[in-house]
Design a protein around this motif. Structure first.
Motif: not given
Length: 568
Positions: A182, A186, A198, A501
């Motif tokens: 993930r 991202k 993030a 995320i």
């Protein structure tokens, strides 16, 4: 390695030829297309650097003979050695080393794919059997692969690797692999600073205990020092944890922003207005000297602003303004006894759920601070700073005004900052932004949250001048590019949600039992805050509970002293 010396030379010559091309005659489409290739090649070269930097680091360790490769070759450590080869800085080489850790070979203990055979023995040249080698794989194969194909930069890869290393060994291999997937996906949509934000959010949500430990380390290591050299120049240096830094940064940035906005931004001195024929003086005034008898520009003050001396327009840099702001604040503390309105909205806003506020467990965010903070640290703002609190009911603030008023209220701006995080398009800090109507007020636009967005000045002009479309749906803001940028007009997610995320299916490390129901004692905590009365000359503290983003959030607003004459 199968890459021969001749192939290295050929690769170098090919890249050199590309770098030596005359690009001044490229058309706009050709330049943009070439830039895409340059970016991918640059990121792939970064992967090459990361691979070798990581290998140098793996061969450099204190427990190796002579301290390992870098020490034997006369360097202090692996980054120092690679910086010498790279011809760059040690910090840059350190990023390459960190990104290179994604390629570290580790034993692959994952199940063998169906239909595959994993031989236990490898035939030797003489026909006998030799013990089979263990299957190996890259430590973080998706991060490594994304680097090799040029999807993510060295800096982005380093941020992801550092985040994964922070939770490795504390979560299962499955959770680590899913988090890697993930984060890499991202990272393909963000710049380096966005990737770092993030990663910080994801890691903090997975391992809150470790996040709180890092916060304590940062708090214990906070410092500020200065020294004066022989010429009288003073050098200031320091490190602060997020909670300690939040009010300092907010005051400095708000006061700096105020002064920047107060500065005139006229045309360059000597420019002539095509309509009036007025000439821009060095002070910024536009004056027509034809209507009176004088020696021309710079010879008189007729037509200047009242009180103008004709002196050159101030053009301090942002850094210089910040230095002057710090000086003004010190003078304010030393001698100012007045209180008044300065026009500076110096407000520190901390957001957390009501449950996290009461328990001191969970995560919070501070406007203007990019990394999350623990609820325990956020509560320090209430416990240590000396504030007078006020509790607001969830339905006590009107968020939508329709056509009854034009300007957005402070409460609406606060709600928009919570949704947008600052500039919803480029993610500039909240101090640089203003609330803007998506559908112009003059065209019937409402003064409602769904028609409001936080934008910095540059993005505000870009949106209107270039034809960007803004869509707001609940807590999500999207930007639709104009056809000349993207013919398909695919929406781009904006606002604070860009840095989140999807954490569904990823189990966090919960070392604490489930929280019990809120008790009367917990409610008394809020009442006790209301009863705190501090010196009238201190700041005041507001605690507000609003129903935003589908959950109650607590807003701590700390407004430092303001004065209408900071400099005496």
């Amino acid at each position: 390695m199968t890459f021969s010396d001749a192939e290295w030379v050929q690769l170098h010559e090919l890249l050199g030829a590309a770098a030596g091309e005359d690009i001044s005659g490229l058309s706009k489409p050709e330049l943009l297309e070439a830039l895409e290739h340059v970016g991918r090649v640059s990121r792939t070269v970064g992967a090459l650097e990361a691979r070798f930097a990581g290998e140098v680091a793996r061969r450099t360790a204190d427990d190796l003979p002579g301290g390992g490769l870098a020490r034997i070759e006369g360097h202090g450590d692996a980054p120092a050695m690679f910086a010498k080869v790279q011809g760059g800085s040690v910090p840059r080489a350190k990023r390459s080393v960190e990104a290179g850790d994604a390629f570290t070979p580790i034993e692959d203990d994952s199940p063998v794919p169906d239909g595959s055979e994993e031989p236990a023995l490898i035939p030797a040249p003489d026909g006998s059997s030799a013990p089979g080698r263990k299957r190996m794989r890259a430590k973080y194969p998706l991060v490594a692969g994304a680097q090799l194909v040029g999807d993510i930069s060295v800096e982005a890869a380093a941020a992801i690797v550092n985040g994964l290393n922070a939770v490795a060994g504390r979560v299962s291999a499955q959770v680590l692999a899913e988090l890697e997937t993930r984060l890499v996906n991202k990272a393909r949509t963000l710049d380096v600073n966005g990737v770092k934000r993030a990663v910080a959010r994801a890691v903090a949500r997975i391992d809150l205990d470790e996040h709180e430990r890092r916060e304590k380390v940062a708090y214990d290591k906070r410092y500020l020092w200065w020294k004066q050299d022989h010429s009288g120049k003073v050098v200031i240096h320091g490190e602060l944890d997020a909670v300690t830094a939040a009010p300092i940064l907010t005051v400095l940035e708000q006061m700096t922003t105020l002064q920047v906005r107060q500065q005139a931004r006229p045309a360059k001195p000597g420019a002539i207005d095509p309509v009036t024929g007025a000439i821009t003086e060095p002070c910024g005034c536009q004056v027509s000297h034809i209507s009176h008898d004088c020696a021309g520009p710079g010879a008189c003050l007729s037509g200047h602003r009242d009180g103008c001396t004709g002196e050159a327009l101030e053009r301090r840099t942002i850094g210089q303004i910040r230095a002057d702001v710090l000086h003004d604040l010190a003078r304010h503390i030393l001698g100012c006894t007045k209180r008044g309105e300065s026009g500076v909205r110096t407000t520190v806003i901390v957001r957390m759920t009501l449950e996290s506020l009461l328990r001191g467990q969970g995560l919070a965010s501070i406007d203007g601070i990019t990394t999350p903070v623990s609820a325990r640290e956020a509560r320090r703002l209430a416990g240590d700073a000396g504030f007078i609190p006020e509790v607001l009911a969830g339905d006590g603030t009107v968020m939508d005004f329709g056509r009854t008023r034009r300007l957005f209220t402070a409460s609406q701006r606060t709600a928009m900052i919570g949704r947008d995080g600052g500039c919803a398009k480029c993610h500039a800090p909240p101090e640089y932004c203003e609330a803007h109507h998506i559908e112009f007020w003059e065209r019937g636009g409402m003064t409602d949250l769904a028609n409001g967005v936080m934008l910095c000045t540059r993005c505000h002009h870009d949106v209107h001048n270039l034809g960007w479309q803004i869509d707001v749906h609940g807590s999500r803001v999207s930007f639709v590019p104009p056809p000349h940028i993207d013919p398909s007009r695919t929406p781009h997610l904006g606002g604070d949600a860009v840095f989140d995320i999807d954490m569904s299916g990823i189990h966090t490390l919960e070392q604490v039992p489930p929280l019990p129901a809120i008790t009367p004692e917990d409610e008394a905590f809020i009442r006790d805050l209301e009863q705190q009365v501090w010196n009238e000359e201190d700041a005041w503290f507001r605690l507000g509970v609003h129903g935003m983003h589908g959950a109650d959030e607590a807003l701590f607003e700390h407004e430092p002293l303001e004065d209408d004459a900071l400099a005496h």
